[in-house]
Design a protein around this motif. Sequence first.
Motif, short mmCIF file in Angstrom:
data_model
loop_
_atom_site.label_atom_id
_atom_site.label_comp_id
_atom_site.label_asym_id
_atom_site.label_seq_id
_atom_site.Cartn_x
_atom_site.Cartn_y
_atom_site.Cartn_z
N PRO A 8 -31.54 49.45 70.41
CA PRO A 8 -30.17 49.93 70.65
C PRO A 8 -30.10 51.46 70.62
O PRO A 8 -30.76 52.11 69.82
CB PRO A 8 -29.37 49.33 69.50
N THR A 14 -23.51 48.48 69.02
CA THR A 14 -24.27 47.26 69.20
C THR A 14 -23.36 46.12 68.79
O THR A 14 -22.92 46.05 67.64
CB THR A 14 -25.56 47.27 68.36
N ARG A 85 -27.73 40.63 70.30
CA ARG A 85 -27.23 41.99 70.04
C ARG A 85 -27.22 42.71 71.39
O ARG A 85 -28.24 42.75 72.06
CB ARG A 85 -28.11 42.73 69.05
N TRP A 87 -25.69 46.07 74.00
CA TRP A 87 -25.12 47.40 74.17
C TRP A 87 -25.27 47.79 75.63
O TRP A 87 -25.99 47.14 76.38
CB TRP A 87 -25.82 48.42 73.25
#
Length: 141
Positions: A8, A14, A85, A87
């Motif tokens: 990330p 995130t 996760r 981003w």
Amino acid sequence: MARQTLTPREDRETFEVPLEIRPEHIDANGHVNNVVYVGWLQDAGTAHWNARFDEATRAKWSWVALRHEIDYLRALMPDDTAVARTWVGDPQGPRFARYVRIEDGQGRLCAQGVSEWCLVDAQTMRPTRIPADMLPTFERR
């Protein structure tokens, strides 16, 4: 050939989405089938968008997937727990790259993916440059 491990960005939020491993996700090899991961990439991005933008904004804009690329690194089994996760990268006109890491309950990387999304006007479905005021919503909080 697998790409480098996705990490990330420091300047981006995130967003985390718990993933449910259902019996129908398990293939003949006894682990989560690869096509399920494509759905998880899409689900993670959609959940992030829905969590950060109000109903009026979501009615005005929509996202269309242009491509998905996934590296499978460790099998997820029926009794595993998992989390996505996600981003975003930098906007490129109407396009955004979205990154997703799928980890098991011990935090081990099982898969990672990059999706390219295009922002479209929800009424006309025509690509639209990502507005500058949209990016701060995806920055680290």
